[in-house]
Design a protein around this motif. Sequence first.
Motif, short mmCIF file in Angstrom:
data_model
loop_
_atom_site.label_atom_id
_atom_site.label_comp_id
_atom_site.label_asym_id
_atom_site.label_seq_id
_atom_site.Cartn_x
_atom_site.Cartn_y
_atom_site.Cartn_z
N ARG A 25 0.84 -1.20 0.00
CA ARG A 25 0.00 0.00 0.00
C ARG A 25 0.87 1.24 0.00
NH1 ARG A 25 -4.31 -1.88 4.50
NH2 ARG A 25 -5.37 -3.45 3.23
N VAL A 26 1.50 1.49 -1.14
CA VAL A 26 2.44 2.59 -1.21
C VAL A 26 1.73 3.92 -0.97
CG1 VAL A 26 4.07 3.78 -2.70
CG2 VAL A 26 3.94 1.31 -2.73
N TYR A 27 0.49 3.99 -1.44
CA TYR A 27 -0.23 5.25 -1.30
C TYR A 27 -0.38 5.63 0.16
CZ TYR A 27 -3.68 8.88 -1.67
OH TYR A 27 -4.33 10.06 -1.55
N GLN A 28 -0.82 4.66 0.99
CA GLN A 28 -0.98 4.95 2.41
C GLN A 28 0.36 5.30 3.06
OE1 GLN A 28 -3.03 2.58 1.14
NE2 GLN A 28 -4.82 2.26 2.46
N ALA A 29 1.39 4.62 2.60
CA ALA A 29 2.71 4.90 3.17
C ALA A 29 3.11 6.34 2.90
CB ALA A 29 3.74 3.94 2.59
N LYS A 30 2.80 6.81 1.69
CA LYS A 30 3.12 8.21 1.35
C LYS A 30 2.38 9.16 2.28
CE LYS A 30 4.18 7.23 -3.46
NZ LYS A 30 3.63 7.13 -4.82
N THR A 31 1.10 8.87 2.48
CA THR A 31 0.33 9.71 3.39
C THR A 31 0.94 9.67 4.79
OG1 THR A 31 -1.57 8.97 2.15
CG2 THR A 31 -2.01 10.23 4.15
N ALA A 32 1.28 8.45 5.23
CA ALA A 32 1.84 8.30 6.57
C ALA A 32 3.13 9.09 6.72
CB ALA A 32 2.10 6.82 6.86
N LEU A 33 3.95 9.09 5.66
CA LEU A 33 5.21 9.82 5.71
C LEU A 33 4.96 11.31 5.94
CD1 LEU A 33 8.27 9.98 5.33
CD2 LEU A 33 7.88 10.25 2.90
N PHE A 34 3.96 11.84 5.21
CA PHE A 34 3.70 13.27 5.37
C PHE A 34 3.10 13.58 6.73
CE2 PHE A 34 4.36 13.26 0.83
CZ PHE A 34 5.20 14.35 0.72
N VAL A 35 2.24 12.71 7.23
CA VAL A 35 1.68 12.93 8.56
C VAL A 35 2.80 12.90 9.60
CG1 VAL A 35 0.20 11.96 10.34
CG2 VAL A 35 -0.59 12.03 7.97
N ALA A 36 3.70 11.89 9.45
CA ALA A 36 4.80 11.78 10.40
C ALA A 36 5.68 13.02 10.36
CB ALA A 36 5.63 10.54 10.10
N GLY A 37 6.01 13.45 9.12
CA GLY A 37 6.83 14.65 8.96
C GLY A 37 6.15 15.85 9.59
N PHE A 38 4.84 15.98 9.35
CA PHE A 38 4.08 17.11 9.88
C PHE A 38 4.15 17.13 11.41
CE2 PHE A 38 -0.02 18.56 11.60
CZ PHE A 38 0.05 19.89 11.23
N LEU A 39 3.92 15.95 12.02
CA LEU A 39 3.91 15.88 13.48
C LEU A 39 5.28 16.20 14.07
CD1 LEU A 39 1.64 12.77 14.12
CD2 LEU A 39 1.11 15.20 14.46
N MET A 40 6.34 15.67 13.42
CA MET A 40 7.68 15.94 13.94
C MET A 40 8.00 17.42 13.90
SD MET A 40 9.89 12.94 12.19
CE MET A 40 9.28 11.29 12.10
N ILE A 41 7.59 18.08 12.80
CA ILE A 41 7.89 19.50 12.67
C ILE A 41 7.04 20.32 13.63
CG2 ILE A 41 7.84 21.46 11.10
CD1 ILE A 41 8.54 19.52 8.87
N LEU A 42 5.79 19.87 13.82
CA LEU A 42 4.91 20.56 14.76
C LEU A 42 5.53 20.53 16.16
CD1 LEU A 42 2.09 21.92 14.82
CD2 LEU A 42 1.22 19.76 15.73
#
Lengths: 287, 426
Positions: free
Chosen positions: B275-292
Amino acid sequence: MKKFFEKYKPKYIFILGLFFTASLAWFAVYGAGRGTLQVVFLDVGQGDAIFVETPEGVQVLIDGGPNKSVLGELSEVMPFYDRSIDAVVLTHPHLDHVGGLVEVLKRYEVGYAVESGAGHSIAEFAEWHNLLEKMGVAKVQARRGLRLELGGGILLDFLLPEKMEESDDPHKNMAVSRLSYGRTCFLFTGDMERELEWRILEDNIGCQVLKVGHHGSKTSTSDAFLEAVKPDFAVISAGRANRYGHPNEAILEKLGASGAKVFRTDIAGTIFMESDGKEISASRNSL
Amino acid sequence: MFAVIVGGFFLLFWHFRRAPLFVLLGVLFISFGLGAVRYGLKDRKGISPELKNAVGQNSVLTGVVVREPDERENSTRLLVKSEKGGDKILVVAGRYPEFSYGDILRLEGTLEEPVRRLADSDFDYKAYLAKDEIFLEMFYPEIRKTGEGAGWKLKEALISIKQKYVQNLSRALPEPEASFLAGLTVGARKSIPQKVLDDFTKVGAIHVVALSGYNVTIVARAVAGFFGSFLPYFASVFAGLAGIFLFAVLTGASATVVRASIMAAILYFAGLSGRVYQAKTALFVAGFLMILLNPKILRFDLSFQLSFLATLGLLYISPFVEKFAGFLPRKFLIKESAVATLSAQIAVLPVLLYSTGAFSVVSLPANVLILVAVPAAMFFGFLAGVAGFLNYWLAAPFGWLAYVLAAYQLKAAELFASLPFSQINF
C-alpha cells in the motif's frame, strides 16, 4: 526443499570441511607465534605504547598511549580471537601513557599490572586503579631487581625505580626496564630524565635498541647515557606535529652522530622489530 | 501573521468565485503563516532569567544528566539540566571519571553562550544547539557527583542494558570492528574511530552506522520473519512493528532514532502490504507531526532532512529506478540495495551537496557492497552481544562470524574512500 538439500549436501559438506581445515591451519599458524621475539612500537599519537610478544606467545604491553587509539593498533598485531594480554606495564601515570591502558583494561583480560608506584591526580589514573580492582588484576610493584620471566629465556628486568622518591613529579619515579633475549636486548625508558639516566650508567645497559626517553625531549638522553647504551636502533614515540615540539632537534642530531638508526612513530607510523636471540631486525612495515 | 490574513482573503475570494486556484493559494499562505508563528514561538525561549546574570561568570550549579553521555576520543559531552532555571547546559568534560544518565552533578565552572560560528566553517553552531533548546555551555568544569537515579527509570534501565551489550561486544572483539558492530546494531557509534567515520562519510554510507531507517527495517523484518514462522500473517506484521518500537526504546529513544523508527515503520508497512499510497500519506503525517513538535528540525537538523528525503526517495523514485535495473541479479539483495541506494541518493543529493559541499562518486558501488553484508553482520553481531550476557565463550563464535563481516565492510569503505576520485568537492 528436502530434495534441494539432498542434491547439494555433499558439495556443501565438502566446502564446509575445507573452510574448517583452513581455519584450523590459520589458528595453528597464529597459535605457534612467529618463532621470534616481536617488539612493536605502536603509533598511538603523542605517547608511548610498546607491544611485546615472545615466540611462545606471551604478550606484554608497556604503556598505552593517551587514548583509545591503542585499541585499533593492538588489533593489527594480535589475532582477532585473542582477548587477553599477560601483563601490562605502566611506566608512570601521565595521561600519554595511562590513558589507553584504561581502555585496554576494559576490553582485554589482563594477567598482571606492573606499575611504578608514582602517584598522580589525573582522573584516568584513578580509573586505572578502579578497573584493576574491578577486573581482579594482580598488581605488581616495579622495583629495581624485579624480573619477569616471559619464557624461552626471555627476561624483562626492571632497573628503576630503586627507591620511591617523595615527589609530585611522576617522572622522578619511572619504571625503566630491559628486555633481553639471547645476545639481544631492548631498553624501555618511559619518560626517564637525565638524573635517573645517571643512576643506571653502571648497569648492563648496552642494548641494540633504545626507546628514547621522554619522546625525544631535551630533558633526556644525556651524552654519558647514550655512550653507555650505544644503540644500533633508536626509537622515538611521538605524535605528528605535537604541541610539545618532540622530538628535540639537538637530540635527533646527537642520536644521528652516535651512529644509531633513528625510527620515529610520528613519521614512520608503527615500528616493528624482531629478535631471534642473535640479532635484531627492524622494519617499518608488518613482518 | 500577515500570511495568514492574506490566506484568509484568498479563501474569502473562493467563497465568491469558486476557483480551485484560490483554495490552493489560501491553504498555502495560511499554513506558511501558521508555520512561521509556530517557529517564532519556539524560538522565543532563551536563557532563563535565573541564569541570565551568571553567563560569563564562575558559578556553581546542580543539575541532572538528561541524555546519555556522548563519549568522544578525548572528551565527553554531558547534557545537564540545571536545577536553577531549568536550563539545559552542554558540558564538555574529561573522559574520566565517567557519568551516566540520571546522575546528579555539582558543576563549578564558567557558564558560556555558544559561539555562532566555529572557526573556519560556516556551520551555525549556536542555532544547531538552540534547536534542542541548549543556550549554555560549560567547558571542563569541576564536577562532583552528588546523587544518581534522577532520570526516567525505564530509560535508565534500557541504557544500562545497552551499555552492557556494547561492553560485551567490545570484550569479545577487537577494535574498530567491535564499535562498528555496536553502531550497526544499536546505533552506539560513540567509540568508532574518526578515521572510520570519515571513510564512511566519504563513500556516502554513513547511514549504515547512524542507525538509519534501513537498519531498523532489517530488525522489523527479522522479528516478523521469526514470528511469521508460527503465527498468522497479521500477527507477524504486528510483531514487526512492535519490534521497531522496542528497538527504538532500547537504543535510547533519541530523537534521531525515533525518527528513523517511524520512517522504518512506514517503509516496512509499504513493503509488506504494497500500500504505497498509504505509506506516502503516513510519511507526510509523520513529517508534519515531527515539525509541529519541534519546528527547528526543518532548518537545522540535517539528520531529519536526510532521513525524510531518503524515505521520500524510496517511496517515489524507486519505482522508476527499478525499471532501469532489470539487468541486475537478484541474488544477495544486490538489485534491492542498488535500487534503494540510488533512489535514496537522488532524493538527498540537493541537501547533501548544500550541506557538505561534496559529492560521493563511489556511493553506489560502495553502498551495494557494504549493504549486502549488513543483515548478516547485524544478526551475528546482535547474537554475540546478547550471548555475552551469559558467557564470553558463548559470544565468541558469533562474534568471530560478525567480525569477518564487519572487517569486510570496513575494508570496503576504506578501499573506496582511498580512491583518488571517490569524492568531488565544490
